[in-house]
Structure formats: structure tokens, C-alpha cells
Design an enzyme around this catalytic site. Structure first.
Site, PDB file in Angstrom:
ATOM      1  N   HIS A 101      20.363  29.982  13.872  1.00 28.61           N
ATOM      2  CA  HIS A 101      18.938  30.044  15.589  1.00 28.61           C
ATOM      3  C   HIS A 101      20.087  30.976  16.527  1.00 28.61           C
ATOM      4  O   HIS A 101      21.490  29.909  16.534  1.00 28.61           O
ATOM      5  CB  HIS A 101      18.547  30.025  15.605  1.00 28.61           C
ATOM      6  CG  HIS A 101      17.310  28.937  14.773  1.00 28.61           C
ATOM      7  ND1 HIS A 101      16.648  29.895  13.705  1.00 28.61           N
ATOM      8  CD2 HIS A 101      16.622  28.127  14.507  1.00 28.61           C
ATOM      9  CE1 HIS A 101      15.670  29.684  13.367  1.00 28.61           C
ATOM     10  NE2 HIS A 101      15.538  28.197  13.618  1.00 28.61           N
ATOM     11  N   ASP A 114      17.538  25.400   3.550  1.00 22.89           N
ATOM     12  CA  ASP A 114      18.374  24.511   4.687  1.00 22.89           C
ATOM     13  C   ASP A 114      18.187  23.431   4.599  1.00 22.89           C
ATOM     14  O   ASP A 114      17.949  22.784   4.907  1.00 22.89           O
ATOM     15  CB  ASP A 114      16.897  25.025   5.342  1.00 22.89           C
ATOM     16  CG  ASP A 114      16.813  26.611   6.019  1.00 22.89           C
ATOM     17  OD1 ASP A 114      16.976  26.826   5.268  1.00 22.89           O
ATOM     18  OD2 ASP A 114      15.253  26.704   6.294  1.00 22.89           O
ATOM     19  N   HIS A 121      17.139  23.427  17.522  1.00 25.11           N
ATOM     20  CA  HIS A 121      17.875  23.042  16.549  1.00 25.11           C
ATOM     21  C   HIS A 121      18.901  24.258  15.347  1.00 25.11           C
ATOM     22  O   HIS A 121      18.678  25.615  15.508  1.00 25.11           O
ATOM     23  CB  HIS A 121      17.290  23.029  15.801  1.00 25.11           C
ATOM     24  CG  HIS A 121      15.763  23.730  15.024  1.00 25.11           C
ATOM     25  ND1 HIS A 121      15.034  24.516  15.670  1.00 25.11           N
ATOM     26  CD2 HIS A 121      15.748  24.435  13.321  1.00 25.11           C
ATOM     27  CE1 HIS A 121      14.142  25.026  14.911  1.00 25.11           C
ATOM     28  NE2 HIS A 121      14.936  25.758  13.540  1.00 25.11           N
ATOM     29  N   ASP A 155      19.092  27.804   8.313  1.00 26.27           N
ATOM     30  CA  ASP A 155      18.037  28.512   9.815  1.00 26.27           C
ATOM     31  C   ASP A 155      19.737  28.702  10.654  1.00 26.27           C
ATOM     32  O   ASP A 155      20.603  27.874  10.608  1.00 26.27           O
ATOM     33  CB  ASP A 155      17.489  26.653   9.609  1.00 26.27           C
ATOM     34  CG  ASP A 155      16.192  27.791  10.442  1.00 26.27           C
ATOM     35  OD1 ASP A 155      15.212  28.403  10.367  1.00 26.27           O
ATOM     36  OD2 ASP A 155      15.518  26.743  11.783  1.00 26.27           O
ATOM     37  N   CYS A 210      10.157  25.894   4.903  1.00 28.84           N
ATOM     38  CA  CYS A 210      11.411  27.210   4.603  1.00 28.84           C
ATOM     39  C   CYS A 210      10.778  26.671   2.875  1.00 28.84           C
ATOM     40  O   CYS A 210      10.752  27.915   2.919  1.00 28.84           O
ATOM     41  CB  CYS A 210      12.562  27.131   5.395  1.00 28.84           C
ATOM     42  SG  CYS A 210      12.590  27.461   7.035  1.00 28.84           S
ATOM     43  N   LYS A 227      19.027  32.732   8.057  1.00 31.58           N
ATOM     44  CA  LYS A 227      17.616  33.304   8.378  1.00 31.58           C
ATOM     45  C   LYS A 227      17.394  33.358   9.978  1.00 31.58           C
ATOM     46  O   LYS A 227      18.117  32.168  10.865  1.00 31.58           O
ATOM     47  CB  LYS A 227      16.764  32.794   7.155  1.00 31.58           C
ATOM     48  CG  LYS A 227      16.848  31.470   7.420  1.00 31.58           C
ATOM     49  CD  LYS A 227      15.229  31.772   6.116  1.00 31.58           C
ATOM     50  CE  LYS A 227      15.298  30.046   6.607  1.00 31.58           C
ATOM     51  NZ  LYS A 227      15.106  29.090   8.127  1.00 31.58           N
TER      52      LYS A 227
HETATM   53  C1  VGL Z   1      12.650  24.444   9.409  1.00 36.73           C
HETATM   54  C2  VGL Z   1      11.712  24.983  11.340  1.00 36.73           C
HETATM   55  C3  VGL Z   1      11.943  24.663  11.555  1.00 36.73           C
HETATM   56  C4  VGL Z   1      12.457  24.646   7.642  1.00 36.73           C
HETATM   57  C5  VGL Z   1      12.979  25.490   9.639  1.00 36.73           C
HETATM   58  O1  VGL Z   1      14.276  24.655   7.289  1.00 36.73           O
HETATM   59  O2  VGL Z   1      11.830  23.898   6.795  1.00 36.73           O
HETATM   60  N1  VGL Z   1      11.416  24.646  10.019  1.00 36.73           N
HETATM   61  N2  VGL Z   1      13.187  25.492  11.099  1.00 36.73           N
HETATM   62 ZN    ZN Z   2      14.200  27.627  12.497  1.00 36.68          ZN
END
Ligand code: VGL
Ligand code: ZN
Length: 202
Positions: A64, A20, A81, A62, A145, A106
Site C-alpha cells: 500500500h 500475504d 499496514h 499487500d 485475502c 496488490k
Molecule cells: C489483509 C486486511 C487488510 C489480508 C490485507 O492480507 O488478508 N487483511 N489488508
Molecule cells: Zn491491506
């Protein structure tokens, strides 16, 4: 100085797993990880070493939907995000991902979150198919993550090397990052830095 020899010689069965490293997690992004940008140059060093050794690179992201359940408007804990296809969801512009890196998206479904790159993805199957047995893991964020990806990697039987110089924490609660590192090591991850991995006999 004695000549340095890598403590982690890279070879068949190794892969670099970058978690990420996306613009929204960098300073200026919508869910900025403090000093998250500092991992990019360090990861570029690891990327060069894996590329030179012909070893696979996997990058998770990430990814979404705009109304994802983890967003505050939906009652979740986070600001919006990494909305799929948005600029903020893109990999850090300075990250030198090879063109043949495997990208794993993901947390793509509206109604469930996934902090681990293994959760609801093909990651385990792809790694097994490629004969990967040892994962070198860096990225963002240490306490979300990275932590959950490493937990799953260990549970699934991968030798796991945590790249201590290539991770940064959100630290919603002070000490979260340090506690996450302690847990990963306690569960069997080994810690390493570029100096130990990239050193060459001189
Ligand atoms: C993450 C918070 C929300 C991460 C992803 O990649 O660590 N943290 N979504
Ligand atoms: Zn996230």
C-alpha cells in the site's frame, strides 16, 4: 500404520500460492493476525516439496501507499499496514521463498483496496502462461485475502486446494475464519493438510 500415499500427488500444472505472509500480519506487526506466525514453518514444508518437484511458487503481498484508503486516517477499517517498501511489508523473515518465486504486489493504488491477489494484477495471466491449472493456497488472512483470492481462483477456473494448516484468520467478528473456510469449500475448494500432500510412499 499403512504406508502413506499422498492424496494430492504434485505434478505439472500445480503451483503454490502464498498469500500475504508479511511481517505486519504476524504477531508484533501493525495488523497482527492471531497465531499468524504459525503458518511460516508449515509453508516452508510445502515450499520444499514444490521446489523438489520443480513446481512454481507465487507469493502475493499487500503493498500500500502511505495514505492508502483502507487506513483509519483515510476513513478505512484498518491500522496502517504493509506500506510499500517498509519493513512491515516484507515477507516473514523465516519464510523460505525460493529466489525464483514470482512476487505479486496488490492494492498498490491509493484509492482502491484489493483483497484478492488476482484483483488489478497480472496473476491470472502469469499462471496461465505457465500452464498452471491447480493452486495450493495458504497464507494470511483466511477471512480477507485468502478468502478473496480463492473466490477469484475458483471463478477463473483453477482447481483450488486450501491448505488448512497454513492459514490463520483475523476474526474481527468471532467465527469469520470458520465461515470463510466453509464458503471456500462450498464454492468448490478442496481442503488439505501437509500430512495429505507431503506424505510419500514408504
Ligand atoms: C489483509 C486486511 C487488510 C489480508 C490485507 O492480507 O488478508 N487483511 N489488508
Ligand atoms: Zn491491506
Amino acid at each position: 500404520m499403512p504406508s502413506e500415499v499422498s492424496l494430492f500427488p504434485l505434478g505439472a500444472g500445480d503451483a503454490l500460492l502464498i498469500v500475504d505472509v508479511q511481517s505486519d500480519f504476524l504477531p508484533g506487526g501493525s495488523l497482527a493476525v492471531p497465531r499468524g506466525d504459525e503458518v511460516v514453518a508449515v509453508l516452508n514444508g510445502y515450499l520444499a516439496a514444490f521446489r523438489n518437484s520443480g513446481l512454481p511458487v507465487v507469493a502475493t503481498r499487500d503493498w500500500h501507499p502511505p495514505d492508502h484508503c483502507s487506513f483509519r486516517q483515510q476513513g478505512g477499517p484498518w491500522p496502517p499496514h504493509c506500506v510499500a517498501g517498509s519493513e512491515g511489508a516484507g515477507f516473514a523473515p523465516q519464510l523460505q521463498l525460493p529466489t525464483d518465486a514470482t512476487v505479486i504486489s496488490k492494492a498498490t493504488a491509493q484509492q482502491s483496496d484489493a483483497y484478492s491477489g488476482f484483483e488489478g494484477t497480472e496473476l491470472d495471466r502469469l499462471l496461465r502462461q505457465s500452464g498452471v491449472r491447480r493452486l495450493f493456497v495458504g497464507g494470511l488472512a483466511t477471512d480477507y485475502c485468502v478468502l478473496n483470492t480463492v473466490r477469484d481462483a475458483l471463478r477463473l477456473g483453477y482447481q483450488t486446494v486450501l491448505l488448512l494448516d497454513a492459514i490463520r484468520a483475523v476474526d474481527v467478528h468471532a467465527g469469520d475464519g470458520e465461515r470463510a473456510i466453509a464458503e471456500m469449500l462450498q464454492k468448490g475448494a478442496r481442503a488439505a493438510t501437509a500430512q495429505q500432500i507431503l506424505a510419500k510412499p514408504s
